[in-house]
Design a protein around this motif. Structure first.
Motif, PDB file in Angstrom:
ATOM      1  N   GLU A 103     -56.015   3.890  15.054  1.00  0.00           N
ATOM      2  CA  GLU A 103     -55.787   2.625  14.357  1.00  0.00           C
ATOM      3  C   GLU A 103     -56.003   2.776  12.857  1.00  0.00           C
ATOM      4  OE1 GLU A 103     -57.795  -0.759  15.927  1.00  0.00           O
ATOM      5  OE2 GLU A 103     -56.896  -0.512  17.904  1.00  0.00           O
ATOM      6  N   ARG A 104     -57.000   3.549  12.498  1.00  0.00           N
ATOM      7  CA  ARG A 104     -57.291   3.746  11.080  1.00  0.00           C
ATOM      8  C   ARG A 104     -56.100   4.399  10.373  1.00  0.00           C
ATOM      9  NH1 ARG A 104     -62.118   6.044  11.658  1.00  0.00           N
ATOM     10  NH2 ARG A 104     -61.258   8.121  11.795  1.00  0.00           N
ATOM     11  N   HIS A 105     -55.356   5.227  11.108  1.00  0.00           N
ATOM     12  CA  HIS A 105     -54.198   5.907  10.532  1.00  0.00           C
ATOM     13  C   HIS A 105     -52.887   5.188  10.826  1.00  0.00           C
ATOM     14  CE1 HIS A 105     -57.110   8.760   9.460  1.00  0.00           C
ATOM     15  NE2 HIS A 105     -56.906   9.672  10.366  1.00  0.00           N
ATOM     16  N   GLY A 106     -52.960   3.986  11.393  1.00  0.00           N
ATOM     17  CA  GLY A 106     -51.784   3.163  11.597  1.00  0.00           C
ATOM     18  C   GLY A 106     -51.048   3.359  12.902  1.00  0.00           C
ATOM     19  N   LEU A 107     -51.559   4.200  13.798  1.00  0.00           N
ATOM     20  CA  LEU A 107     -50.893   4.407  15.083  1.00  0.00           C
ATOM     21  C   LEU A 107     -51.267   3.258  16.022  1.00  0.00           C
ATOM     22  CD1 LEU A 107     -49.071   6.487  16.538  1.00  0.00           C
ATOM     23  CD2 LEU A 107     -51.158   7.425  17.545  1.00  0.00           C
ATOM     24  N   HIS A 108     -50.256   2.641  16.624  1.00  0.00           N
ATOM     25  CA  HIS A 108     -50.498   1.541  17.568  1.00  0.00           C
ATOM     26  C   HIS A 108     -51.275   2.072  18.768  1.00  0.00           C
ATOM     27  CE1 HIS A 108     -49.791  -1.776  20.324  1.00  0.00           C
ATOM     28  NE2 HIS A 108     -49.335  -2.482  19.292  1.00  0.00           N
ATOM     29  N   LYS A 110     -50.923   1.471  21.790  1.00  0.00           N
ATOM     30  CA  LYS A 110     -50.095   1.731  22.974  1.00  0.00           C
ATOM     31  C   LYS A 110     -49.337   3.062  22.901  1.00  0.00           C
ATOM     32  CE  LYS A 110     -48.887  -3.116  23.964  1.00  0.00           C
ATOM     33  NZ  LYS A 110     -47.750  -4.060  24.028  1.00  0.00           N
ATOM     34  N   THR A 111     -49.130   3.587  21.719  1.00  0.00           N
ATOM     35  CA  THR A 111     -48.187   4.681  21.501  1.00  0.00           C
ATOM     36  C   THR A 111     -48.482   5.904  22.362  1.00  0.00           C
ATOM     37  OG1 THR A 111     -47.882   3.881  19.254  1.00  0.00           O
ATOM     38  CG2 THR A 111     -47.074   6.094  19.724  1.00  0.00           C
ATOM     39  N   ARG A 112     -49.689   6.432  22.304  1.00  0.00           N
ATOM     40  CA  ARG A 112     -50.032   7.634  23.085  1.00  0.00           C
ATOM     41  C   ARG A 112     -49.847   7.390  24.586  1.00  0.00           C
ATOM     42  NH1 ARG A 112     -53.093  11.661  20.411  1.00  0.00           N
ATOM     43  NH2 ARG A 112     -53.687  11.017  18.312  1.00  0.00           N
ATOM     44  N   ALA A 113     -50.282   6.224  25.043  1.00  0.00           N
ATOM     45  CA  ALA A 113     -50.192   5.920  26.475  1.00  0.00           C
ATOM     46  C   ALA A 113     -48.736   5.864  26.939  1.00  0.00           C
ATOM     47  CB  ALA A 113     -50.905   4.607  26.779  1.00  0.00           C
ATOM     48  N   LEU A 114     -47.854   5.310  26.121  1.00  0.00           N
ATOM     49  CA  LEU A 114     -46.446   5.214  26.523  1.00  0.00           C
ATOM     50  C   LEU A 114     -45.783   6.586  26.563  1.00  0.00           C
ATOM     51  CD1 LEU A 114     -45.352   1.963  24.676  1.00  0.00           C
ATOM     52  CD2 LEU A 114     -46.027   2.256  27.072  1.00  0.00           C
ATOM     53  N   VAL A 115     -46.086   7.430  25.601  1.00  0.00           N
ATOM     54  CA  VAL A 115     -45.539   8.790  25.627  1.00  0.00           C
ATOM     55  C   VAL A 115     -46.046   9.528  26.866  1.00  0.00           C
ATOM     56  CG1 VAL A 115     -45.591  11.029  24.445  1.00  0.00           C
ATOM     57  CG2 VAL A 115     -45.090   8.943  23.155  1.00  0.00           C
ATOM     58  N   THR A 131     -44.506   0.434  14.163  1.00  0.00           N
ATOM     59  CA  THR A 131     -44.441   0.805  12.748  1.00  0.00           C
ATOM     60  C   THR A 131     -43.804   2.180  12.584  1.00  0.00           C
ATOM     61  OG1 THR A 131     -46.573   1.946  12.728  1.00  0.00           O
ATOM     62  CG2 THR A 131     -46.606  -0.454  12.318  1.00  0.00           C
ATOM     63  N   ALA A 132     -43.586   2.551  11.334  1.00  0.00           N
ATOM     64  CA  ALA A 132     -43.059   3.883  11.022  1.00  0.00           C
ATOM     65  C   ALA A 132     -44.007   4.967  11.512  1.00  0.00           C
ATOM     66  CB  ALA A 132     -42.811   4.016   9.521  1.00  0.00           C
ATOM     67  N   THR A 133     -45.300   4.712  11.491  1.00  0.00           N
ATOM     68  CA  THR A 133     -46.283   5.690  11.969  1.00  0.00           C
ATOM     69  C   THR A 133     -46.065   5.978  13.450  1.00  0.00           C
ATOM     70  OG1 THR A 133     -47.879   4.945  10.327  1.00  0.00           O
ATOM     71  CG2 THR A 133     -48.759   6.164  12.209  1.00  0.00           C
ATOM     72  N   ASP A 134     -45.796   4.940  14.232  1.00  0.00           N
ATOM     73  CA  ASP A 134     -45.533   5.133  15.665  1.00  0.00           C
ATOM     74  C   ASP A 134     -44.274   5.972  15.866  1.00  0.00           C
ATOM     75  OD1 ASP A 134     -47.703   3.392  16.663  1.00  0.00           O
ATOM     76  OD2 ASP A 134     -46.517   1.810  15.741  1.00  0.00           O
ATOM     77  N   GLU A 136     -42.903   8.162  13.820  1.00  0.00           N
ATOM     78  CA  GLU A 136     -43.165   9.553  13.427  1.00  0.00           C
ATOM     79  C   GLU A 136     -43.974  10.275  14.496  1.00  0.00           C
ATOM     80  OE1 GLU A 136     -45.014   9.544   9.542  1.00  0.00           O
ATOM     81  OE2 GLU A 136     -43.457   8.197   8.773  1.00  0.00           O
ATOM     82  N   TRP A 137     -44.990   9.620  15.038  1.00  0.00           N
ATOM     83  CA  TRP A 137     -45.836  10.246  16.044  1.00  0.00           C
ATOM     84  C   TRP A 137     -45.023  10.561  17.302  1.00  0.00           C
ATOM     85  CZ3 TRP A 137     -47.813  10.202  20.903  1.00  0.00           C
ATOM     86  CH2 TRP A 137     -48.968  10.957  21.113  1.00  0.00           C
ATOM     87  N   VAL A 138     -44.188   9.627  17.724  1.00  0.00           N
ATOM     88  CA  VAL A 138     -43.367   9.857  18.916  1.00  0.00           C
ATOM     89  C   VAL A 138     -42.393  11.010  18.668  1.00  0.00           C
ATOM     90  CG1 VAL A 138     -41.599   8.860  20.426  1.00  0.00           C
ATOM     91  CG2 VAL A 138     -43.649   7.537  19.859  1.00  0.00           C
ATOM     92  N   ARG A 139     -41.760  11.047  17.511  1.00  0.00           N
ATOM     93  CA  ARG A 139     -40.850  12.168  17.190  1.00  0.00           C
ATOM     94  C   ARG A 139     -41.564  13.514  17.287  1.00  0.00           C
ATOM     95  NH1 ARG A 139     -38.217   8.712  13.563  1.00  0.00           N
ATOM     96  NH2 ARG A 139     -39.677   9.163  11.893  1.00  0.00           N
ATOM     97  N   ALA A 140     -42.816  13.554  16.870  1.00  0.00           N
ATOM     98  CA  ALA A 140     -43.568  14.808  16.868  1.00  0.00           C
ATOM     99  C   ALA A 140     -44.141  15.183  18.237  1.00  0.00           C
ATOM    100  CB  ALA A 140     -44.709  14.718  15.850  1.00  0.00           C
TER     101      ALA A 140
END
Length: 172
Positions: A103-108, A110-115, A131-134, A136-140
């Motif tokens: 959260e501190r770095h802007g990742l939602h 839910k993001t990790r759990a959905l991947v 957000t854009a952070t989500d 980028e994280w999913v792309r990576a």
């Protein structure tokens, strides 16, 4: 032997995409359901749930999954009103299981759990907090195609959202 291609997943949030909020008071359409008369403790926000979402979601070329804090209540309260079958529900990890600093770095949250839930399958995620952070994280961290589609919570899903989802899902 030919491998069968799995349909993409569509992770669906409720508050915002299906139940709009955030617009000035009185700017929401309301839809009364026969089910509302059966339950005296019905959530007043359910009147904002447009029943036409169900048939539109059902025609999308994907497997629908509830990705909401409503959890199993989505199947109890929403699926019948939308005319949808019981859908799989993402079980969210306990707060202590989230990666420190997400959260501190802007990742939602839910993001990790959905991947993880997608387990390599293509997926679209419909939410009002992406957000854009989500992205980028999913792309990576997810090798399959993924669409993170942000919906305006004041209006919920609209025609343009369904068009964008249908086009992406056909190509995924």
């Amino acid at each position: 032997m030919t491998g069968s291609r799995q349909r993409p997943l569509l992770f669906l949030d409720v508050d915002g995409p299906l139940i709009p909020f955030g617009a000035p008071s009185g700017q929401y359409s309301t839809y009364l359901s026969d089910l509302d008369s059966l339950t005296s403790s019905s959530n007043p926000l359910l009147a904002r749930l447009y029943p036409g979402h169900g048939p539109r979601l059902a025609t999308l070329p994907c497997d629908l999954v509830w990705a909401t804090t409503w959890a199993a209540e989505a199947n109890e309260c929403l699926s019948p009103r939308l005319g949808l079958p019981q859908l799989p529900v993402v079980d969210w990890p306990e707060t202590s299981e989230f990666e420190e600093g997400d959260e501190r770095h802007g990742l939602h949250w839910k993001t990790r759990a959905l991947v993880g839930w997608a387990a390599g399958r293509p997926f679209a995620w419909v939410d009002d907090e992406i957000t854009a952070t989500d992205r980028e994280w999913v792309r990576a961290h997810h090798r399959a195609p993924a669409l993170l589609h942000r919906v305006d919570a004041r209006h919920g899903l609209v025609d343009a959202d369904y068009t964008a989802l249908a086009e992406w899902l056909r190509k995924a």
